[in-house]
Structures are given as structure tokens and as C-alpha cells.
Design an enzyme around this catalytic site. Structure first.
Site, PDB file in Angstrom:
ATOM      1  N   GLU A 234       0.809  -1.213   0.000  1.00 21.23           N
ATOM      2  CA  GLU A 234       0.000   0.000   0.000  1.00 21.23           C
ATOM      3  C   GLU A 234       0.849   1.272   0.000  1.00 21.23           C
ATOM      4  O   GLU A 234       0.315   2.375   0.179  1.00 21.23           O
ATOM      5  CB  GLU A 234      -0.929   0.013   1.224  1.00 21.23           C
ATOM      6  CG  GLU A 234      -1.994  -1.068   1.220  1.00 21.23           C
ATOM      7  CD  GLU A 234      -3.086  -0.836   0.188  1.00 21.23           C
ATOM      8  OE1 GLU A 234      -2.854  -0.072  -0.766  1.00 21.23           O
ATOM      9  OE2 GLU A 234      -4.155  -1.428   0.341  1.00 21.23           O
TER      10      GLU A 234
ATOM     11  N   HIS B 122     -12.369  -3.350   1.512  1.00 21.84           N
ATOM     12  CA  HIS B 122     -10.943  -3.318   1.845  1.00 21.84           C
ATOM     13  C   HIS B 122     -10.717  -2.858   3.281  1.00 21.84           C
ATOM     14  O   HIS B 122      -9.970  -3.496   4.014  1.00 21.84           O
ATOM     15  CB  HIS B 122     -10.232  -2.368   0.868  1.00 21.84           C
ATOM     16  CG  HIS B 122      -8.754  -2.278   1.071  1.00 21.84           C
ATOM     17  ND1 HIS B 122      -7.886  -3.247   0.632  1.00 21.84           N
ATOM     18  CD2 HIS B 122      -7.986  -1.330   1.666  1.00 21.84           C
ATOM     19  CE1 HIS B 122      -6.640  -2.899   0.943  1.00 21.84           C
ATOM     20  NE2 HIS B 122      -6.679  -1.742   1.575  1.00 21.84           N
TER      21      HIS B 122
END
Length: 220
Positions: A75, A160
Site C-alpha cells: 500500500e 478493503h
């Protein structure tokens, strides 16, 4: 070691995040902090409660890895996009935290936005956007997160979890926990009926009220 104190701070915040109730097992999320044009971020594939400062990569805002024993988290692209967006708009933001708690994942899986059902939502900007679904670690989800956080301190990423930013790591983690609590509160309220949602006018009054301590019962 480059940005040694920031790396220590990231490790401490990562441990606090890993200890939070309701987080997914394994990699519970990602933590980053910016100092100027440099960003320290948690590494890929590492248990957050076992991080050492030397594990945490130091990156530039243009996504070059400058130092660190391990590769950046998947990420990292999302975090750097959020940091660049905050800097572009002159926001006082230095830290970003994203996590996969049960309640943020659940809310992001069923809602198109998280309505404000409690006055504490004003601290995050009011209505919380839910981004369209995109694969984690991609430019698509990164762009969507940066857009959703414009003028907001938190967002939900569809299927998510949640992402929050702040003036420092403690503030970003506090905002992430507030997002998680607001998600849980809304989902629980929906079990009993249609929740009453606070209006923009009501949220504006809350923001004014937040600037005062006790000042008598009628400060307006």
C-alpha cells in the site's frame, strides 16, 4: 540511519495498530509518516507487532526507495498518493494509517457512503466517502483514496477497510479508530431501523461548539 526517530515512531504506531481489536490477522494495515519530501512506511510481509526501525523503508514522494532493510508495503503507492495530495492542497498532514478492521470492511462492503449519525463524525469531515472497489496496491485505488480524502480526514475503501490521516501518527491512528467506531455504530443502528443522520447545518454547529470548552449551556 535516515529518519531514525520517524522509523521508531512508525514501529510504535504499528504495534498499537496490531493490538487494536477487530483487525484482520497477519498484516493488519499500513502506517506512514512524512518529513518534508521523505516518507517512512511499514514494510511488506512483516508482522506489525515485531517491527524494528531498520525494517522500515524510507521513500521519496516520487516513490523511490532510499533506505531500509525490507521492501515497502504493497500500500506504499496509496500512502504516497495521499501524502502528495495533502501537500498539494497545503494541508497540515504528515501521517497516514490504513487498516482492515471488521467494521470498516463490513461498512465499506455495503455502503456507498458512511452517513454521520454522531457528532464526532464532524471531526473527520462529516459524510465519509466509500471508494469504488479496486485491487489493493494499485494506482487505481491510490488515486481513488486521494480523491476521497480531499477535505476529509478519513475514507472507506470498498471491500478493503479504512484509511485515515492526521497531523501526526497519534492523530492519524486516533482518526482511524474513530472511523472504525463510527462504522460500527452505524451498522449497529441499522439493525434497529433507519438511523437519523445529522445534517450539514447540525455538523457545522458541532464544529463551532468544538472550539469551546464549558461556556454555559447556551453559547450560540
Amino acid at each position: 540511519m535516515l529518519l531514525e526517530q520517524e522509523r521508531r515512531d512508525v514501529c510504535l504506531t504499528a504495534r498499537n495498530l496490531a493490538a487494536s481489536a477487530g483487525s484482520a490477522p497477519g498484516e493488519a494495515g499500513t502506517v506512514s509518516v512524512r518529513n518534508g519530501d521523505l516518507v517512512v512506511i511499514t514494510p511488506h510481509g512483516a508482522a506489525l507487532d515485531q517491527l524494528q526501525p531498520v525494517d522500515c523503508p524510507v521513500m521519496s514522494l516520487d516513490e523511490r526507495v532510499l533506505e531500509g532493510r525490507r521492501d515497502p508495503a504493497a500500500e506504499a503507492t496509496l500512502h504516497l498518493a495521499v501524502h502528495r495530495g495533502a501537500a498539494e492542497y497545503g494541508r497540515d498532514v504528515t501521517a497516514v494509517v490504513n487498516a482492515f478492521t471488521a467494521d470498516t470492511v463490513a461498512a465499506s462492503s455495503v455502503l456507498v457512503e458512511l452517513p454521520p449519525v454522531h457528532h464526532r463524525a464532524a471531526a473527520l469531515g462529516g459524510v465519509i466517502a466509500v471508494t469504488p472497489y479496486a485491487t489493493y496496491g494499485t494506482g487505481e485505488i491510490s488515486d481513488q483514496a486521494a480523491k476521497a480524502l480531499k477535505g476529509r480526514d478519513a475514507a472507506l475503501l470498498a471491500n478493503h477497510g479504512g484509511v485515515a490521516l492526521g497531523r501526526g501518527l497519534a492523530h492519524a491512528l486516533e482518526n482511524l479508530r474513530l472511523l472504525d467506531w463510527l462504522s460500527a455504530t452505524y451498522l449497529r443502528a441499522r439493525q434497529f431501523g433507519e438511523p437519523r443522520v445529522l445534517s450539514e447545518d447540525e455538523l457545522a454547529r458541532v464544529r463551532v461548539r468544538d472550539t469551546y470548552g464549558w461556556a454555559g449551556p447556551d453559547i450560540f
